[in-house]
Design a protein around this motif. Structure first.
Motif, mmCIF file in Angstrom:
data_model
loop_
_atom_site.group_PDB
_atom_site.id
_atom_site.type_symbol
_atom_site.label_atom_id
_atom_site.label_comp_id
_atom_site.label_asym_id
_atom_site.label_seq_id
_atom_site.Cartn_x
_atom_site.Cartn_y
_atom_site.Cartn_z
ATOM 1 N N ARG A 262 -40.510 2.005 11.500
ATOM 2 C CA ARG A 262 -39.785 3.126 11.802
ATOM 3 C C ARG A 262 -40.215 4.395 11.388
ATOM 4 O O ARG A 262 -40.640 4.632 10.129
ATOM 5 C CB ARG A 262 -38.334 2.913 11.261
ATOM 6 N N GLY A 263 -40.359 5.460 12.332
ATOM 7 C CA GLY A 263 -41.047 6.806 11.863
ATOM 8 C C GLY A 263 -39.853 7.806 11.582
ATOM 9 O O GLY A 263 -38.834 7.379 11.231
ATOM 10 N N LEU A 264 -40.239 9.178 11.376
ATOM 11 C CA LEU A 264 -39.251 10.175 10.830
ATOM 12 C C LEU A 264 -38.042 10.632 11.755
ATOM 13 O O LEU A 264 -37.179 10.656 11.432
ATOM 14 C CB LEU A 264 -39.958 11.295 10.310
ATOM 15 N N THR A 265 -38.642 10.926 12.819
ATOM 16 C CA THR A 265 -37.752 11.334 14.055
ATOM 17 C C THR A 265 -38.135 10.680 15.413
ATOM 18 O O THR A 265 -39.162 9.981 15.288
ATOM 19 C CB THR A 265 -37.970 12.861 14.386
ATOM 20 N N ASN B 299 -36.909 5.275 17.439
ATOM 21 C CA ASN B 299 -36.805 4.286 16.294
ATOM 22 C C ASN B 299 -37.098 5.101 15.015
ATOM 23 O O ASN B 299 -38.456 5.293 14.596
ATOM 24 C CB ASN B 299 -37.823 3.219 16.680
ATOM 25 N N SER B 300 -36.114 5.789 14.427
ATOM 26 C CA SER B 300 -36.437 6.674 13.417
ATOM 27 C C SER B 300 -35.338 6.576 12.378
ATOM 28 O O SER B 300 -34.171 6.105 12.454
ATOM 29 C CB SER B 300 -36.725 7.967 13.823
ATOM 30 N N TYR B 301 -35.812 7.413 11.478
ATOM 31 C CA TYR B 301 -34.767 7.598 10.042
ATOM 32 C C TYR B 301 -33.711 8.486 10.743
ATOM 33 O O TYR B 301 -32.712 8.338 10.103
ATOM 34 C CB TYR B 301 -35.788 8.014 8.958
ATOM 35 N N ARG C 147 -32.540 9.226 13.396
ATOM 36 C CA ARG C 147 -31.408 8.484 14.428
ATOM 37 C C ARG C 147 -30.650 7.509 13.525
ATOM 38 O O ARG C 147 -29.670 7.620 13.940
ATOM 39 C CB ARG C 147 -32.421 7.676 15.375
ATOM 40 N N ASP D 269 -32.069 14.159 9.492
ATOM 41 C CA ASP D 269 -33.282 14.111 9.204
ATOM 42 C C ASP D 269 -33.910 14.515 7.841
ATOM 43 O O ASP D 269 -33.442 15.768 7.678
ATOM 44 C CB ASP D 269 -33.876 15.332 10.612
ATOM 45 N N ALA E 36 -42.400 6.972 7.829
ATOM 46 C CA ALA E 36 -41.647 8.269 7.726
ATOM 47 C C ALA E 36 -42.055 9.155 6.589
ATOM 48 O O ALA E 36 -42.224 10.515 6.843
ATOM 49 C CB ALA E 36 -40.129 7.885 7.240
ATOM 50 N N GLU F 204 -45.471 11.015 7.935
ATOM 51 C CA GLU F 204 -45.033 11.835 8.734
ATOM 52 C C GLU F 204 -44.422 13.280 8.184
ATOM 53 O O GLU F 204 -44.618 14.257 8.454
ATOM 54 C CB GLU F 204 -44.036 11.270 9.853
#
Length: 230
Positions: free
Chosen positions: A27-30, A33-35, A37, A42, A67, A70
């Motif tokens: 899972r990435g930052l935005t 599939n993100s934190y 979301r 954010d 995350a 990034e």
């Protein structure tokens, strides 16, 4: 009600449910599939707005740490980014100067400093003493810091297997936590000392899928004895 066989922290962390989970690894930052979301916040934008000079972010159950990686280039050189994960990155990756990766159990690890932002994105699902970690993390915040953690009340059980989620949520809310049932998200603003609401007795790694549809851990507790019960 029949009691299930419960396991200790060491056995739990060796179980297939915990050791092989991939819930938060990529899972990435935005993005999709993100934190941002999953949390509805954010983290980078929050840190830049609230702590533009020396922001600090602790990510519990950080997986590959994507995350944090990034976010690092957009934060000041004095920023403090800490990721803690039982397994850590499966493949060694370059670590930004502002980022520290710690391979450890979040059930026993303790920081040496407070943090402005603490996140635990779907990580509590694989922790035995979920309430214990939440109450400990409450004391790791800065005075006006923010804690965000996904939480499934159905995973909280009494020692005999009975549902304890409603009682757990009531205790957490009384301590200052807020709960968004749509996002399954606990939030807490500002550091505080919180007494664990119940006594942890063990974990059930065979509790089955939770609200995410993935196998998760059941956390079992005993009721606190009050003067009225004595």
């Amino acid at each position: 009600m029949t009691e299930r066989a419960l396991v200790c922290a060491t056995d739990l962390e060796r179980s297939s449910v915990v050791a092989n989970n991939t819930m938060n690894r990529e899972r990435g930052l935005t993005g999709v599939n993100s934190y941002a979301r999953e949390l509805g916040v954010d983290p980078l934008a929050w840190l830049l707005e609230r702590r533009p000079d020396v922001p600090s972010w602790l990510d519990l159950c950080s997986g590959e740490g994507r995350a944090l990686r990034e976010a690092a280039p957009a934060l000041p050189a004095d920023a403090v980014l800490t990721g803690v994960d039982l397994v850590g990155p499966l493949v060694p990756l370059p670590t930004p100067p502002t980022m520290e990766e710690i391979t450890a159990s979040v059930s026993t690890w303790t920081p040496t400093r407070p943090y402005d932002l603490i996140t635990c994105v779907h990580g509590l699902h694989y922790v035995g003493d979920q309430l214990g970690l939440l109450t400990r993390a409450a004391s790791w915040l800065t005075e006006d810091g923010l804690l965000l953690a996904h939480f499934g009340p159905d995973s909280i059980r009494w020692a005999d297997g009975g549902a304890a989620g409603r009682a757990a949520l009531a205790a957490l809310r009384a301590a200052g936590f807020a709960y968004d049932s749509r996002r399954h998200l606990l939030t807490l603003q500002g550091a505080r000392t919180v007494e664990p609401p119940f006594t942890y007795v063990g974990a059930d790694p065979e509790a089955g899928p939770n609200y995410t549809g993935q196998p998760a851990v059941g956390s079992h507790y005993s009721r606190a004895v009050t003067d009225r019960d004595a």
